[in-house]
Scaffold this motif. Structure first.
Motif, PDB file in Angstrom:
ATOM      1  N   THR A 155      45.499  31.933  38.766  1.00  0.00           N
ATOM      2  CA  THR A 155      46.355  32.876  39.497  1.00  0.00           C
ATOM      3  C   THR A 155      45.942  34.312  39.201  1.00  0.00           C
ATOM      4  OG1 THR A 155      48.182  31.307  39.338  1.00  0.00           O
ATOM      5  CG2 THR A 155      48.743  33.566  39.937  1.00  0.00           C
ATOM      6  N   ALA A 156      45.601  34.584  37.944  1.00  0.00           N
ATOM      7  CA  ALA A 156      45.213  35.932  37.548  1.00  0.00           C
ATOM      8  C   ALA A 156      43.941  36.382  38.268  1.00  0.00           C
ATOM      9  CB  ALA A 156      45.009  36.001  36.039  1.00  0.00           C
TER      10      ALA A 156
ATOM     11  N   PHE B  97      44.125  39.867  39.837  1.00  0.00           N
ATOM     12  CA  PHE B  97      43.198  40.860  39.282  1.00  0.00           C
ATOM     13  C   PHE B  97      42.347  41.470  40.378  1.00  0.00           C
ATOM     14  CE2 PHE B  97      38.904  41.807  37.649  1.00  0.00           C
ATOM     15  CZ  PHE B  97      39.225  42.855  36.806  1.00  0.00           C
ATOM     16  N   ALA B  98      41.913  40.659  41.328  1.00  0.00           N
ATOM     17  CA  ALA B  98      41.123  41.172  42.449  1.00  0.00           C
ATOM     18  C   ALA B  98      41.893  42.226  43.225  1.00  0.00           C
ATOM     19  CB  ALA B  98      40.732  40.028  43.384  1.00  0.00           C
TER      20      ALA B  98
ATOM     21  N   LEU C 272      38.244  29.636  41.305  1.00  0.00           N
ATOM     22  CA  LEU C 272      38.319  30.929  40.639  1.00  0.00           C
ATOM     23  C   LEU C 272      37.620  32.007  41.471  1.00  0.00           C
ATOM     24  CD1 LEU C 272      37.655  30.264  36.828  1.00  0.00           C
ATOM     25  CD2 LEU C 272      39.753  31.169  37.861  1.00  0.00           C
ATOM     26  N   ALA C 273      36.404  31.681  41.931  1.00  0.00           N
ATOM     27  CA  ALA C 273      35.649  32.645  42.744  1.00  0.00           C
ATOM     28  C   ALA C 273      36.326  32.885  44.086  1.00  0.00           C
ATOM     29  CB  ALA C 273      34.220  32.141  42.946  1.00  0.00           C
ATOM     30  N   PHE C 274      36.769  31.796  44.726  1.00  0.00           N
ATOM     31  CA  PHE C 274      37.396  31.939  46.039  1.00  0.00           C
ATOM     32  C   PHE C 274      38.720  32.703  45.945  1.00  0.00           C
ATOM     33  CE2 PHE C 274      35.078  27.833  47.358  1.00  0.00           C
ATOM     34  CZ  PHE C 274      34.031  28.563  47.911  1.00  0.00           C
TER      35      PHE C 274
ATOM     36  N   GLY D 204      53.022  46.553  36.842  1.00  0.00           N
ATOM     37  CA  GLY D 204      54.387  46.168  36.503  1.00  0.00           C
ATOM     38  C   GLY D 204      54.594  44.668  36.550  1.00  0.00           C
ATOM     39  N   SER D 205      54.013  44.029  37.556  1.00  0.00           N
ATOM     40  CA  SER D 205      54.188  42.582  37.690  1.00  0.00           C
ATOM     41  C   SER D 205      53.434  41.815  36.619  1.00  0.00           C
ATOM     42  CB  SER D 205      53.732  42.119  39.087  1.00  0.00           C
ATOM     43  OG  SER D 205      52.350  42.371  39.277  1.00  0.00           O
ATOM     44  N   THR D 206      52.410  42.439  36.034  1.00  0.00           N
ATOM     45  CA  THR D 206      51.706  41.820  34.910  1.00  0.00           C
ATOM     46  C   THR D 206      52.511  41.972  33.618  1.00  0.00           C
ATOM     47  OG1 THR D 206      49.563  42.280  35.939  1.00  0.00           O
ATOM     48  CG2 THR D 206      49.572  41.825  33.569  1.00  0.00           C
TER      49      THR D 206
END
Length: 386
Positions: free
Chosen positions: A52-53, A57-58, A103-105, A340-342
């Motif tokens: 999910t990260a 992160f992207a 992960l890449a997609f 904030g959501s992190t």
């Protein structure tokens, strides 16, 4: 002859609403869908969280480059390219399932999502008439939240296995091509270069940017930790699910009213009211949690107030910034939301470990108290580029 100039902006506003709704629908579909698929494949919580990260992160990583890309390529062209890339990514995820490939997609999907999300937000702010900006943006927030709620509905209808959920996502994303094409002459204004750097926008308008962080912080605490809080308070899973659905539905209905208040009063007092409401509802939660008739209005007001941070932040941005500066400011606003959501679930979860389950409430109250001085700051005068 007089109707023709008005038709383009109206069509562009419909297109921006459509893009916002479909983009949030894709998020509401992929986040639970991929977690379900990975869990079924035997992956643990840490692995699912990392997956999910990659997507979130992207979103943060690509955001600083979006204003320049939009200025160089053209905002509508960049949005169309993101739609095409998103379709390819979703089909690739269906064709090549697997933890490493996903992960890449998911990173690439997060890039596409962020481009569309930031540009559609800025587009609506630019198009909203000054006198009705709050109501237009309140309605836009409601439509976006409805789109997000539509993702789990798709999973319920077509299931989580095989190609069907991905094909449904592809179909939804492809639908954005038509409104984008029809409104191509009235896309987001993105010419030139922003007058400030990313940190410059935070220093110039900390209230706006911290409102984005507040929205992410409290919203994700609710989504991630309220179910745990309610279960630890003695509620069963069915009751918790029902409370969450009711709260989100109520929050959607609140946004137009929050926008209307911004138009009638000004955004700052409404922001103060939302901060006090979120804090008061958090304080009331331990008292009412065991009583359904009292818990529902408290949750509706809590979620409505915290979603109001997003609506009010966009209204304030529309008053403060224009054109490419508005696009850049919205980029920073979304990055602050991501930060904030992190932080929200991490801090809230740690507090719950220290005081189970009321540590979550303490964190929300303290964050609201810390934000109040910023909410009470006087509105800055309109931004003038040097």
């Amino acid at each position: 002859m007089t109707a023709r100039p008005e038709r383009g902006p109206r069509l562009a506003l419909v297109a921006a609403f459509a893009v916002g709704a479909i983009v949030t629908l894709i998020a509401g579909l992929t986040w639970p869908l991929l977690s379900i698929r990975l869990e079924a494949a035997g992956h643990g919580g840490a692995a699912i969280g990392l997956s999910t990260a990659a997507q979130t992160f992207a979103m943060v990583a690509v955001a600083p480059f979006i204003p320049r890309l939009a200025a160089r390529i053209g905002a509508i062209r960049l949005m169309v390219l993101s739609v095409v890339a998103g379709v390819v990514v979703l089909l690739s995820m269906a064709a090549w399932p697997g933890y490493a490939t996903w992960l890449a997609f998911r990173f690439l999907l997060g890039v596409c999502y962020e481009i569309l999300f930031i540009l559609s937000d800025a587009w609506v702010i630019q198009l909203a008439p000054e006198a009705k900006r709050g109501r237009v943006l309140g309605l836009y927030t409601s439509v976006a939240l409805l789109g997000f709620a539509g993702g789990p509905i798709i999973i319920d209808l077509v299931g989580s296995q095989g190609w069907p959920p991905f094909v449904a996502g592809v179909g939804a994303m492809a639908l954005t091509a038509l409104p984008l094409w029809l409104a191509r002459r009235h896309g987001p204004r993105a010419e030139g270069r922003p007058a400030l750097g990313l940190l410059g926008f935070v220093r110039a308008t900390p209230t706006i940017m911290l409102a984005g962080a507040m929205y992410g912080f409290i919203d994700v605490i609710f989504l991630a930790l309220f179910p745990v809080y309610a279960l630890h308070s003695g509620l069963d899973e069915e009751s918790v699910a029902r409370l969450i659905s009711t709260a989100i539905a109520g929050a959607i209905a609140c946004q137009y009213g929050i926008g209307w208040l911004c138009d009638r009063l000004a955004p700052r007092p409404v922001l103060i009211g939302c901060t006090l409401t979120a804090m008061g509802c958090a304080l009331a939660l331990p008292i009412v949690i065991g009583t359904a008739w009292a818990t529902v209005p408290v949750l509706v007001l809590w979620v409505g107030a915290m979603d109001g941070f997003f609506t009010i932040g966009m209204v304030m941005m529309g008053r403060r910034y224009k054109d490419i500066d508005l696009l850049a400011a919205n980029t920073v606003f979304v990055v602050m939301f991501g930060l904030g959501s992190t932080a929200g679930p991490s801090v809230g979860g740690a507090a719950m470990d220290l005081w189970d389950p009321h540590g979550m409430v303490v964190v929300v109250v303290l964050v609201c108290l810390a934000f109040l001085p910023f909410a009470a700051r006087r509105d800055a005068r309109p931004f003038e580029a040097p």
